[in-house]
Design a protein around this motif. Structure first.
Motif, short mmCIF file in Angstrom:
data_model
loop_
_atom_site.label_atom_id
_atom_site.label_comp_id
_atom_site.label_asym_id
_atom_site.label_seq_id
_atom_site.Cartn_x
_atom_site.Cartn_y
_atom_site.Cartn_z
N THR A 4 0.82 -1.21 0.00
CA THR A 4 0.00 0.00 0.00
C THR A 4 0.85 1.26 0.00
OG1 THR A 4 -0.21 -0.44 2.34
CG2 THR A 4 -2.16 -0.87 0.99
N ALA A 5 1.99 1.25 0.72
CA ALA A 5 2.79 2.47 0.80
C ALA A 5 4.15 2.21 0.19
CB ALA A 5 2.93 2.90 2.26
N SER A 6 4.20 1.99 -1.12
CA SER A 6 5.45 1.64 -1.78
C SER A 6 6.37 2.85 -1.87
CB SER A 6 5.15 1.09 -3.16
OG SER A 6 6.33 0.70 -3.78
N THR A 7 7.61 2.68 -1.40
CA THR A 7 8.58 3.77 -1.52
C THR A 7 9.68 3.32 -2.48
OG1 THR A 7 9.76 2.93 0.39
CG2 THR A 7 8.25 4.75 0.79
N THR A 8 10.23 4.31 -3.19
CA THR A 8 11.32 4.02 -4.12
C THR A 8 12.61 4.61 -3.55
OG1 THR A 8 9.81 4.01 -5.98
CG2 THR A 8 12.12 4.41 -6.49
N GLU A 9 13.65 3.84 -3.58
CA GLU A 9 14.95 4.29 -3.08
C GLU A 9 15.87 4.35 -4.29
OE1 GLU A 9 17.10 5.44 0.22
OE2 GLU A 9 15.17 4.46 0.58
N VAL A 10 16.62 5.45 -4.41
CA VAL A 10 17.54 5.58 -5.54
C VAL A 10 18.96 5.22 -5.09
CG1 VAL A 10 18.58 7.21 -7.19
CG2 VAL A 10 16.11 7.30 -6.71
N VAL A 11 19.59 4.33 -5.81
CA VAL A 11 20.97 3.94 -5.48
C VAL A 11 21.88 4.35 -6.65
CG1 VAL A 11 22.52 2.05 -4.84
CG2 VAL A 11 20.12 1.99 -4.12
N ARG A 12 22.92 5.13 -6.30
CA ARG A 12 23.85 5.63 -7.34
C ARG A 12 25.11 4.76 -7.37
NH1 ARG A 12 21.80 9.84 -4.74
NH2 ARG A 12 20.40 11.09 -6.00
N PRO A 13 25.81 4.78 -8.47
CA PRO A 13 27.08 4.04 -8.54
C PRO A 13 28.05 4.54 -7.47
CG PRO A 13 26.49 4.94 -10.69
CD PRO A 13 25.49 5.47 -9.73
N ALA A 14 28.86 3.65 -6.95
CA ALA A 14 29.82 4.02 -5.92
C ALA A 14 31.24 3.85 -6.44
CB ALA A 14 29.61 3.17 -4.68
N ARG A 403 27.65 -0.85 -8.87
CA ARG A 403 28.63 -0.90 -9.97
C ARG A 403 27.99 -0.71 -11.34
NH1 ARG A 403 33.55 -4.72 -9.98
NH2 ARG A 403 33.03 -4.75 -12.19
N ALA A 404 26.71 -0.32 -11.34
CA ALA A 404 26.04 -0.08 -12.62
C ALA A 404 26.39 1.32 -13.11
CB ALA A 404 24.53 -0.22 -12.43
N THR A 405 26.10 1.59 -14.38
CA THR A 405 26.22 2.97 -14.84
C THR A 405 24.87 3.63 -14.67
OG1 THR A 405 25.77 2.18 -17.05
CG2 THR A 405 28.07 2.59 -16.52
N GLY A 406 24.85 4.82 -14.11
CA GLY A 406 23.59 5.55 -13.90
C GLY A 406 22.88 5.08 -12.64
N GLU A 407 21.75 5.72 -12.37
CA GLU A 407 21.02 5.47 -11.13
C GLU A 407 20.07 4.28 -11.26
OE1 GLU A 407 20.69 10.08 -9.56
OE2 GLU A 407 18.89 9.02 -10.24
N THR A 408 19.86 3.62 -10.13
CA THR A 408 18.89 2.52 -10.10
C THR A 408 17.79 2.88 -9.09
OG1 THR A 408 20.61 0.93 -10.62
CG2 THR A 408 18.60 0.05 -9.65
N ALA A 409 16.55 2.72 -9.52
CA ALA A 409 15.43 2.99 -8.61
C ALA A 409 14.91 1.65 -8.09
CB ALA A 409 14.33 3.72 -9.36
N ILE A 410 14.92 1.50 -6.77
CA ILE A 410 14.45 0.25 -6.16
C ILE A 410 13.00 0.47 -5.71
CG2 ILE A 410 14.87 -1.50 -4.38
CD1 ILE A 410 17.33 -1.23 -6.15
N GLN A 411 12.08 -0.09 -6.45
CA GLN A 411 10.66 0.07 -6.08
C GLN A 411 10.29 -0.90 -4.96
OE1 GLN A 411 8.44 -0.46 -9.71
NE2 GLN A 411 8.34 1.75 -10.04
N GLY A 412 9.49 -0.41 -4.01
CA GLY A 412 9.12 -1.26 -2.88
C GLY A 412 10.28 -1.44 -1.93
N ALA A 413 11.10 -0.38 -1.82
CA ALA A 413 12.33 -0.45 -1.01
C ALA A 413 12.01 -0.67 0.47
CB ALA A 413 13.13 0.82 -1.19
#
Ligand code: S3P
Length: 433
Positions: A4-14, A403-413
């Motif tokens: 019901t309250a899905s949050t998205t977390e953005v993870v950037r390359p490190a 280690r990916a290129t660009g940002e990743t959005a984790i849905q349901g974080a």
């Protein structure tokens, strides 16, 4: 868990991973301590109890069964047990997302006269429960399922000890049988072909029960009473797995984990990580209540090799397989996982979801009914990852995102909170951009 309250977390390359942390207490051990303390005589105290929602579902169920639970400001949990006799709960026992709560507690209540109805969220309601109905009914309980699943009603009463050969490698099923055996008449003996995590054996002994270990069996005499304990829960190695895998990804990464659970029945993970190239040292090993605790110092891999995880090994590192697969593309030799069909009946179908999310991030991957093959030497790009409300999927792909290129959005974080609410805060502090 509900979406019901899905949050998205953005993870950037490190650039790398650096830091020192003490992780919250082990989920598996916390469940067992909560349940046994709830049944025991006296008041138990647990420092560093798991902060995950799942063990707190166990605590809530124990309260419904008559135990008293106090959560102190520093996270210490104080449980006053029912002294051997459960109260008939006023309503259903809500296990939330927690298969451990439902399966292990079904065994614990089964020898106690009364009717206990267990419910869970949408994910838990899809998970197989026949595996505990079989042995508990052999012992004399009646277990009603709904098409093989929860809602599940256990009609408890006098049980007799049995000999049981576990058809699947499952510590939850083993625990249900041992917990039922604790209250049965006579002796219950469980044979397991693969030695699964043995926290229940250690916890039962810590609470004063006697168990006998044979070469591939464990026996418990019924009618034993439990006494309260004062314990500190060691850090959760399955939570640590995410940061250890993140450390593997960067040759100059450095990570120190204090007060970690080092139980040998869980540490096959460390062997796999070392074989993949992780530099690892375990210091200050000591034993408390049968559990080994130590400091882990890890350094990144000069060469990130691959892994072949087959045979008995998947059962020993079942919760860590999603993150090992998620970093597979970055390895030199790839990651192959077979004989891991159980992954399909976890909080989600973890084979299907790992495959789906790896493809979202641009990887080539082959899916099998019992596992997958991720070729090595692949680059990933950011994307929108679907956790399907599964905590370990949300965390596994956050690690791949480093280690990916660009940002990743984790849905349901927010699903991470099932086992590890501090995950994203710690990840952001350990991953250096
Ligand atoms: C657990 C056993 C494993 C594991 C789960 C915790 C335990 O489940 O996946 O997260 O604490 O005994 P199975 O027994 O179903 O393999």
């Amino acid at each position: 868990m509900s979406s019901t309250a899905s949050t998205t977390e953005v993870v950037r390359p490190a650039r790398t991973v650096r830091g020192s942390v003490r992780l919250p207490g082990d989920k598996s051990i916390s469940h067992r301590y909560a349940m046994l303390a709830g049944l025991a005589h006296g008041t138990s105290t647990f420092a560093n109890f798991s902060t995950g929602a799942d063990p707190h579902s166990s605590l809530a169920c124990m309260e419904a069964l008559g135990a008293k639970v106090v959560k102190q400001a520093d996270g210490t949990i104080v449980v006053t047990g029912v002294g051997g006799t459960f109260r008939q709960p006023a309503g259903e026992l809500d296990c939330g997302n927690s298969g451990s709560t439902m399966r292990m507690l079904a065994g614990l209540v089964a020898p106690h006269p009364g009717t206990y109805t267990f419910v869970g969220d949408a994910s838990l309601t899809k998970r197989p429960m026949q595996r505990i109905k079989g042995p508990l009914e052999q012992m004399g309980a009646r277990v009603q399922l709904t098409d093989g699943h929860a809602p599940m009603t256990v009609h408890g009463g006098p049980l007799r000890g049995i000999g049981f050969s576990a058809p699947i490698a499952s510590a939850q099923v083993k625990t249900a049988v041992l917990f039922a055996g604790l209250g049965a008449e006579g002796t219950t003996t469980l044979h397991e072909a693969v030695r699964t995590r043995d926290h229940s054996e250690h916890a039962l002994r810590a609470f004063g029960a006697e168990l006998e270990r044979g070469r591939d069996s464990i026996s418990i005499r019924g009618g034993q009473q439990l006494q309260a304990v004062q314990a500190t829960v060691p850090g959760d190695l399955s939570s640590a797995a995410f940061f250890l895998c993140a450390t593997l990804l960067f040759p100059d990464a450095q990570l120190v984990l204090d007060d970690m659970g080092m139980n040998p029945s869980r540490s096959a993970l460390l062997d796999v990580l070392v074989s993949m190239g992780l530099k690892l040292q375990v210091l200050n090993l000591e034993e408390k209540h049968g559990e080994l605790i130590g400091t882990v110092q890890a350094n990144g891999a000069p060469v990130l090799k691959g892994a072949e995880i087959t045979g008995d090994l998947p059962a020993l590192i079942i919760d860590e397989l999603p993150v090992l697969a998620a970093i597979g593309p970055y390895t030199r030799d790839g990651v192959t996982i077979r004989n891991a069909k159980e992954l399909r009946v976890k909080e989600s179908d973890r084979i299907a979801l790992v495959v789906k999310n790896l493809r979202v991030m641009g990887a080539e991957v082959e899916e099998f009914e019992d596992g997958l093959h991720v070729p090595g030497g692949q680059a990933l790009h950011g994307g929108v990852v679907d956790s399907a409300d599964d905590h370990r999927i949300a965390m596994a792909f956050s690690v791949a995102a480093l280690r990916a290129t660009g940002e990743t959005a984790i849905q349901g974080a927010e699903a991470a909170a099932i086992s590890f609410p501090e995950f994203f805060t710690l990840l952001h502090s350990l991953a250096q951009e």
